[in-house]
Design a protein around this motif. Structure first.
Motif, PDB file in Angstrom:
ATOM      1  N   THR A 101       0.839  -1.183   0.000  1.00 21.86           N
ATOM      2  CA  THR A 101       0.000   0.000   0.000  1.00 21.86           C
ATOM      3  C   THR A 101       0.879   1.240   0.000  1.00 21.86           C
ATOM      4  OG1 THR A 101      -1.701  -1.194   1.220  1.00 21.86           O
ATOM      5  CG2 THR A 101      -1.855   1.197   1.212  1.00 21.86           C
ATOM      6  N   SER A 103       0.796   5.450   0.067  1.00 17.26           N
ATOM      7  CA  SER A 103      -0.025   6.623   0.372  1.00 17.26           C
ATOM      8  C   SER A 103       0.498   7.826  -0.390  1.00 17.26           C
ATOM      9  CB  SER A 103       0.003   6.921   1.873  1.00 17.26           C
ATOM     10  OG  SER A 103      -0.515   5.832   2.586  1.00 17.26           O
ATOM     11  N   SER A 104      -0.438   8.608  -0.930  1.00 18.06           N
ATOM     12  CA  SER A 104      -0.046   9.831  -1.636  1.00 18.06           C
ATOM     13  C   SER A 104      -0.048  11.000  -0.661  1.00 18.06           C
ATOM     14  CB  SER A 104      -1.015  10.103  -2.792  1.00 18.06           C
ATOM     15  OG  SER A 104      -2.282  10.472  -2.282  1.00 18.06           O
ATOM     16  N   SER A 106      -1.867  13.500  -0.798  1.00 18.90           N
ATOM     17  CA  SER A 106      -3.254  13.932  -0.560  1.00 18.90           C
ATOM     18  C   SER A 106      -3.993  12.999   0.403  1.00 18.90           C
ATOM     19  CB  SER A 106      -4.015  14.009  -1.890  1.00 18.90           C
ATOM     20  OG  SER A 106      -4.122  12.721  -2.464  1.00 18.90           O
ATOM     21  N   GLY A 107      -3.322  11.944   0.844  1.00 22.36           N
ATOM     22  CA  GLY A 107      -3.928  11.026   1.799  1.00 22.36           C
ATOM     23  C   GLY A 107      -4.573   9.800   1.186  1.00 22.36           C
ATOM     24  N   GLU A 108      -4.664   9.750  -0.124  1.00 21.60           N
ATOM     25  CA  GLU A 108      -5.249   8.590  -0.785  1.00 21.60           C
ATOM     26  C   GLU A 108      -4.211   7.469  -0.822  1.00 21.60           C
ATOM     27  OE1 GLU A 108      -7.082   9.369  -4.530  1.00 21.60           O
ATOM     28  OE2 GLU A 108      -7.758  11.350  -3.876  1.00 21.60           O
ATOM     29  N   SER A 109      -4.694   6.243  -0.846  1.00 20.91           N
ATOM     30  CA  SER A 109      -3.774   5.107  -0.906  1.00 20.91           C
ATOM     31  C   SER A 109      -4.109   4.217  -2.094  1.00 20.91           C
ATOM     32  CB  SER A 109      -3.806   4.308   0.397  1.00 20.91           C
ATOM     33  OG  SER A 109      -5.083   3.762   0.599  1.00 20.91           O
ATOM     34  N   ALA A 110      -3.088   3.554  -2.571  1.00 16.82           N
ATOM     35  CA  ALA A 110      -3.237   2.637  -3.698  1.00 16.82           C
ATOM     36  C   ALA A 110      -2.328   1.440  -3.451  1.00 16.82           C
ATOM     37  CB  ALA A 110      -2.855   3.342  -4.995  1.00 16.82           C
TER      38      ALA A 110
END
Length: 173
Positions: A101, A103-104, A106-110
């Motif tokens: 995982t 995290s960017s 901006s707080g988004e995760s992928a």
């Protein structure tokens, strides 16, 4: 359990059983290791073999030949990551067996595979290393021209992996 055998020169060399034990020791939990290995095996089989996985993940350039792939761990600042190291005529590449995982800002995760690709011509040297407290724990250090170090460990067949890496490096240099 037998942890070593005597090689032709009379030196103690790690047995396959010790290599498996060391490979498993580097993982978090046995159940996670088994799940990861089954997942990796399924990916390789579904993908048409290690060569096809290499092609899909890293691409295969004109004239490039994929020689070997070995299970190992890549040492990172957050701990070892299990995966496959691929040795080709143009690059050394590592791909994690499971997605991590990310995290960017901006707080988004992928989720994504952890991948490393080192062009052969950028490799300054490859060194053998071992743990001073436990010489049976072996590592391969790859140093690039720009000073980056990559540490691989937990090989099931350490000697074979290092030999294949040296063979490719000697062909290019």
């Amino acid at each position: 359990m037998r942890t070593g055998c005597i090689n032709k020169l009379g030196n103690k060399s790690p047995s396959f059983a010790f290599s498996v034990k060391e490979h498993v020791r580097l993982g978090a939990k046995l159940s996670e290791i088994v799940k990861g290995k089954l997942s990796l095996g399924a990916k390789v089989i579904q993908g048409g073999g290690r060569r096809r996985v290499f092609e899909r993940v890293f691409g295969l350039n004109d004239g490039e030949e994929m020689f070997k792939a070995s299970q190992c761990y890549l040492s990172t600042t957050t701990g070892p990551i299990a995966g496959l190291i691929f040795i080709s005529s143009q690059k050394i590449a590592f791909c994690s067996e499971r997605s991590i995982t990310i995290s960017s800002s901006s707080g988004e995760s992928a989720k994504s595979l952890y991948k490393v690709c080192i062009p052969i011509e950028k490799i300054k040297r490859a060194n053998r290393s071992e743990n001073v407290d436990n010489p049976m724990q072996k590592y391969i250090e790859i140093v690039t021209d720009d000073g980056f170090e990559f540490w691989f460990m937990g090989f099931l067949r350490y000697e074979k992996a290092f030999h294949n890496l040296q063979k490719v490096l000697s062909m290019v240099k």
